[in-house]
Design a protein around this motif. Sequence first.
Motif, PDB file in Angstrom:
ATOM      1  N   VAL A  78       0.847  -1.261   0.012  1.00 56.10           N
ATOM      2  CA  VAL A  78      -0.044  -0.102  -0.064  1.00 56.10           C
ATOM      3  C   VAL A  78       0.989   1.388   0.073  1.00 56.10           C
ATOM      4  N   ASP A  79       0.490   2.321  -0.694  1.00 53.57           N
ATOM      5  CA  ASP A  79       1.346   3.550  -0.484  1.00 53.57           C
ATOM      6  C   ASP A  79       1.146   3.889   0.668  1.00 53.57           C
ATOM      7  N   ALA A  80       2.570   4.116   1.158  1.00 54.91           N
ATOM      8  CA  ALA A  80       2.766   4.764   2.604  1.00 54.91           C
ATOM      9  C   ALA A  80       1.684   5.824   3.052  1.00 54.91           C
ATOM     10  N   ASP A  84      -3.398   4.175   6.538  1.00 53.95           N
ATOM     11  CA  ASP A  84      -4.497   4.487   7.689  1.00 53.95           C
ATOM     12  C   ASP A  84      -5.997   3.978   6.931  1.00 53.95           C
ATOM     13  N   GLU A  85      -6.052   4.488   5.801  1.00 52.79           N
ATOM     14  CA  GLU A  85      -7.269   4.363   4.933  1.00 52.79           C
ATOM     15  C   GLU A  85      -7.459   2.835   4.647  1.00 52.79           C
ATOM     16  N   ALA A  86      -6.252   2.114   4.185  1.00 50.76           N
ATOM     17  CA  ALA A  86      -6.175   0.654   3.991  1.00 50.76           C
ATOM     18  C   ALA A  86      -6.564   0.033   5.092  1.00 50.76           C
ATOM     19  N   ASN A 104       2.908   0.722  14.585  1.00 49.12           N
ATOM     20  CA  ASN A 104       2.627   1.365  13.530  1.00 49.12           C
ATOM     21  C   ASN A 104       3.265   2.573  13.024  1.00 49.12           C
ATOM     22  N   GLY A 105       3.642   2.843  11.743  1.00 48.32           N
ATOM     23  CA  GLY A 105       4.024   4.099  11.362  1.00 48.32           C
ATOM     24  C   GLY A 105       5.615   3.922  11.109  1.00 48.32           C
ATOM     25  N   GLY A 106       5.885   5.070  10.375  1.00 48.12           N
ATOM     26  CA  GLY A 106       7.504   5.196   9.807  1.00 48.12           C
ATOM     27  C   GLY A 106       7.418   4.610   8.420  1.00 48.12           C
ATOM     28  N   GLY A 128       6.170   5.359  -2.666  1.00 45.48           N
ATOM     29  CA  GLY A 128       6.271   5.491  -4.021  1.00 45.48           C
ATOM     30  C   GLY A 128       5.270   4.757  -5.105  1.00 45.48           C
ATOM     31  N   LEU A 129       4.727   3.882  -4.313  1.00 45.20           N
ATOM     32  CA  LEU A 129       3.547   3.034  -5.051  1.00 45.20           C
ATOM     33  C   LEU A 129       2.611   3.751  -5.726  1.00 45.20           C
ATOM     34  N   GLY A 130       2.194   4.869  -5.301  1.00 46.77           N
ATOM     35  CA  GLY A 130       1.372   5.616  -5.720  1.00 46.77           C
ATOM     36  C   GLY A 130      -0.206   5.327  -5.494  1.00 46.77           C
ATOM     37  N   SER A 131      -1.275   6.290  -5.335  1.00 46.76           N
ATOM     38  CA  SER A 131      -2.530   5.744  -5.189  1.00 46.76           C
ATOM     39  C   SER A 131      -3.112   5.525  -6.568  1.00 46.76           C
TER      40      SER A 131
END
Length: 132
Positions: A78-80, A84-86, A104-106, A128-131
């Motif tokens: 998942v894009d960084a 939270d939404e994922a 979680n985080g970072g 960098g995966l991109g939404s």
Amino acid sequence: MTVGKTSVLVLDCAEPLELADFYANLLDAETRIGSDPDFVEIVGNAGVHLAVRRDHGYAPPSWPRPEDSLQAHLRVLVDAGDMDEAEREAISLGARPVDTGNVNGGPRDVRVYNDPAGHSFSLAAAPGLGSS
């Protein structure tokens, strides 16, 4: 000559249609039921290809109990910025968070869950995966 090959990860479960729907919704994919209703594929445009298979004697994995090791799990990238939404989406679909003691985080954010049948999977930050 090399024979063309591909692979699919198959998860055993008691209710294949229910688990296939969970992963299809989580991964924005579709389910495909062939001639065997006990074997359902989950296929998506972003390279997703999983399957679930009915096992009449299925018992969920017991990881993370100390006496058991994690044999395998699915890692969903998942894009960084969307983690939270994922996570909210996965939980709303029936995923259950697993307390691994990690924060979680970072940049190495990895969040672990059990799917509705008890298999482990994680959401992992992929900068960098991109939404979509």
